[in-house]
Write an enzyme that holds these catalytic residues in place. Structure first.
Site, PDB file in Angstrom:
ATOM      1  N   ASP A 119       0.859  -1.188   0.000  1.00  0.00           N
ATOM      2  CA  ASP A 119       0.000   0.000   0.000  1.00  0.00           C
ATOM      3  C   ASP A 119       0.894   1.236   0.000  1.00  0.00           C
ATOM      4  OD1 ASP A 119      -2.296   1.634   0.170  1.00  0.00           O
ATOM      5  OD2 ASP A 119      -2.129   1.740   2.346  1.00  0.00           O
ATOM      6  N   SER A 120       0.305   2.357  -0.361  1.00  0.00           N
ATOM      7  CA  SER A 120       1.056   3.605  -0.308  1.00  0.00           C
ATOM      8  C   SER A 120       1.388   3.990   1.136  1.00  0.00           C
ATOM      9  CB  SER A 120       0.230   4.725  -0.945  1.00  0.00           C
ATOM     10  OG  SER A 120      -1.028   4.796  -0.299  1.00  0.00           O
ATOM     11  N   TYR A 122      -0.557   8.715  -2.589  1.00  0.00           N
ATOM     12  CA  TYR A 122      -0.550   8.473  -4.031  1.00  0.00           C
ATOM     13  C   TYR A 122      -1.745   9.174  -4.690  1.00  0.00           C
ATOM     14  CZ  TYR A 122       2.836   4.537  -3.908  1.00  0.00           C
ATOM     15  OH  TYR A 122       3.953   3.751  -3.780  1.00  0.00           O
ATOM     16  N   GLY A 123      -2.810   9.306  -3.920  1.00  0.00           N
ATOM     17  CA  GLY A 123      -4.096   9.755  -4.474  1.00  0.00           C
ATOM     18  C   GLY A 123      -4.062  11.107  -5.145  1.00  0.00           C
ATOM     19  N   CYS A 155      -3.866  -1.065  -2.406  1.00  0.00           N
ATOM     20  CA  CYS A 155      -4.003   0.385  -2.536  1.00  0.00           C
ATOM     21  C   CYS A 155      -4.907   0.614  -3.741  1.00  0.00           C
ATOM     22  CB  CYS A 155      -2.629   1.014  -2.765  1.00  0.00           C
ATOM     23  SG  CYS A 155      -2.686   2.778  -3.147  1.00  0.00           S
ATOM     24  N   ASN A 156      -5.999   1.292  -3.521  1.00  0.00           N
ATOM     25  CA  ASN A 156      -6.951   1.506  -4.616  1.00  0.00           C
ATOM     26  C   ASN A 156      -6.333   2.335  -5.735  1.00  0.00           C
ATOM     27  OD1 ASN A 156      -9.964   0.682  -3.671  1.00  0.00           O
ATOM     28  ND2 ASN A 156      -8.675   1.190  -1.945  1.00  0.00           N
ATOM     29  N   THR A 157      -5.551   3.342  -5.361  1.00  0.00           N
ATOM     30  CA  THR A 157      -4.960   4.212  -6.374  1.00  0.00           C
ATOM     31  C   THR A 157      -3.964   3.423  -7.224  1.00  0.00           C
ATOM     32  OG1 THR A 157      -5.162   6.013  -4.766  1.00  0.00           O
ATOM     33  CG2 THR A 157      -3.834   6.437  -6.712  1.00  0.00           C
ATOM     34  N   GLU A 183      -5.046  10.023   8.980  1.00  0.00           N
ATOM     35  CA  GLU A 183      -3.647   9.933   9.410  1.00  0.00           C
ATOM     36  C   GLU A 183      -3.404  10.811  10.637  1.00  0.00           C
ATOM     37  OE1 GLU A 183      -0.818   9.262   6.481  1.00  0.00           O
ATOM     38  OE2 GLU A 183      -2.153   7.557   6.285  1.00  0.00           O
ATOM     39  N   CYS A 185     -10.958   3.237  -0.874  1.00  0.00           N
ATOM     40  CA  CYS A 185      -9.638   3.672  -0.398  1.00  0.00           C
ATOM     41  C   CYS A 185      -9.335   2.852   0.847  1.00  0.00           C
ATOM     42  CB  CYS A 185      -9.683   5.164  -0.054  1.00  0.00           C
ATOM     43  SG  CYS A 185      -8.180   5.759   0.747  1.00  0.00           S
ATOM     44  N   THR A 186      -8.089   2.395   0.941  1.00  0.00           N
ATOM     45  CA  THR A 186      -7.760   1.480   2.037  1.00  0.00           C
ATOM     46  C   THR A 186      -7.827   2.132   3.419  1.00  0.00           C
ATOM     47  OG1 THR A 186      -5.518   1.900   1.277  1.00  0.00           O
ATOM     48  CG2 THR A 186      -6.380  -0.286   0.925  1.00  0.00           C
ATOM     49  N   HIS A 187      -7.793   3.448   3.474  1.00  0.00           N
ATOM     50  CA  HIS A 187      -7.906   4.109   4.784  1.00  0.00           C
ATOM     51  C   HIS A 187      -9.351   4.149   5.300  1.00  0.00           C
ATOM     52  CE1 HIS A 187      -3.876   5.531   4.006  1.00  0.00           C
ATOM     53  NE2 HIS A 187      -3.870   6.311   5.069  1.00  0.00           N
TER      54      HIS A 187
HETATM   55  N1  DGL Z   1      -3.865   3.820  -0.194  1.00  0.00           N
HETATM   56  C1  DGL Z   1      -4.515   4.855  -0.960  1.00  0.00           C
HETATM   57  C2  DGL Z   1      -5.744   4.273  -1.662  1.00  0.00           C
HETATM   58  O1  DGL Z   1      -6.268   3.263  -1.273  1.00  0.00           O
HETATM   59  C3  DGL Z   1      -4.951   6.010  -0.083  1.00  0.00           C
HETATM   60  C4  DGL Z   1      -3.813   6.853   0.408  1.00  0.00           C
HETATM   61  C5  DGL Z   1      -3.082   7.559  -0.715  1.00  0.00           C
HETATM   62  O2  DGL Z   1      -3.614   8.516  -1.319  1.00  0.00           O
HETATM   63  O3  DGL Z   1      -1.970   7.142  -0.994  1.00  0.00           O
HETATM   64  O4  DGL Z   1      -6.171   4.852  -2.630  1.00  0.00           O
END
Ligand code: DGL
Length: 292
Positions: A15-16, A47-48, A78-80, A157, A189-191
């Site tokens: 993940d990011s 990453y988003g 990570c979705n992005t 965060e 989004c994983t968060h």
């Molecule tokens: N992990 C990213 C996602 O799931 C969210 C955090 C980011 O923007 O890197 O899209």
């Protein structure tokens, strides 16, 4: 593989940041014998809001790093990164990759009754249209309404979970679903699973009706199920639980940067004894990843 203990190699999870630990924790719940090697690219988080070419470059380095760690399957949690980079990278490595978008789309299509689905995610994920495409592949008649919600990651965060300021931000974002009659919302989004309660509370307050509640789905559980199914289909499951010297799987957590501010959230997700990160630095150059 003929070994009755199955395949002992670890599963890679990337993940990011550390939000992807929510996916790792779901894998652990479903597959307690598996070892997990995690990489969180905190140095480049988020990453988003980065360009697609930057997300591709960072994801490529991460994937090659984890393959170098000897993983048997790699989950891009990570979705992005899944939306922007997975398809472009999967031909470069010889281990199967699983992303979080298709499992999330499956989860949504499995619970929606009226086929009106909302999706929230980072700017890049929403812009890529990856969820819309994946949902339409499963349910061609579904209508998908997406909203990018870039302020949510910094709030999470910062640990502002259950905070009144988060409620205000959510109200602002979730307003776009007014009148759209969605019955399902995908946390793309994983968060976001960490603020599931806040989201559900704001949805109730904005659109609450006695006869129906918007169902909230995320990809953590369904990604873990896809991981299990793929390992089983390929004969790669770790079966050491059925041996006399059975032991629980372990976590090895690597981060590309670290400050103590991430400790609370990391421990919250995987438990204090499992959160023992090691900092690595990745360099990707002409197809080779070096790290220290
Ligand atoms: N992990 C990213 C996602 O799931 C969210 C955090 C980011 O923007 O890197 O899209």
């Amino acid at each position: 593989m003929n070994d009755p203990r199955g395949d002992p190699r670890p599963i890679g999870v990337f993940d990011s940041g550390i939000g992807g630990l929510t996916v790792a924790a779901s894998i652990r719940e479903l597959l307690p014998a598996e070892d997990i090697v995690y990489l969180g690219d905190l140095l480049h988080l988020p990453y988003g809001s980065k360009s697609s070419s930057a997300v591709l470059e960072f994801t490529r380095a991460a994937v090659h790093f984890l393959v170098g760690e000897g993983v048997k399957l790699l989950v891009i949690a990570c979705n992005t990164a899944t939306s922007i980079a997975m398809r472009k990278i999967e031909g470069e490595v010889d281990v199967p990759l699983i992303g979080v978008v298709r499992p999330g789309a499956h989860a949504a299509c499995g619970v929606t009754e009226n086929r009106r689905i909302g999706v929230i995610g980072t700017a890049r994920t929403v812009e890529s249209g990856a969820y819309e495409t994946a949902i339409r592949e499963i349910a061609p008649d579904a209508s998908v309404l997406q909203k990018s919600t870039p302020l949510l990651v910094p709030f999470i965060e910062e640990g502002w979970i259950g905070h009144p300021a988060l409620a205000m931000v959510l109200d602002e974002y979730l307003h776009c679903f007014e009148g759209a009659d969605i019955d399902t919302l995908v946390l793309g989004c994983t968060h976001y699973p960490l603020i599931r309660e806040d989201i559900s509370e704001r949805l109730r307050s904005l659109y609450g009706r006695d006869d129906r509640e918007v169902k909230i789905v995320d990809s953590a559980r369904t990604t873990a199920e896809s991981t299990k199914a793929l390992l089983a289909a390929k004969g790669l499951l770790n079966r050491n639980f059925s041996t006399p010297r059975a032991r629980a799987g372990t976590y090895r957590i690597h981060l590309t940067d670290y400050t103590d501010s991430f400790r609370d959230i990391g421990e919250l997700i995987v438990g204090r004894s499992n959160f023992d990160p090691r900092v690595v630095s990745l360099n990707y150059d002409s197809g080779r990843v070096s790290y220290t």
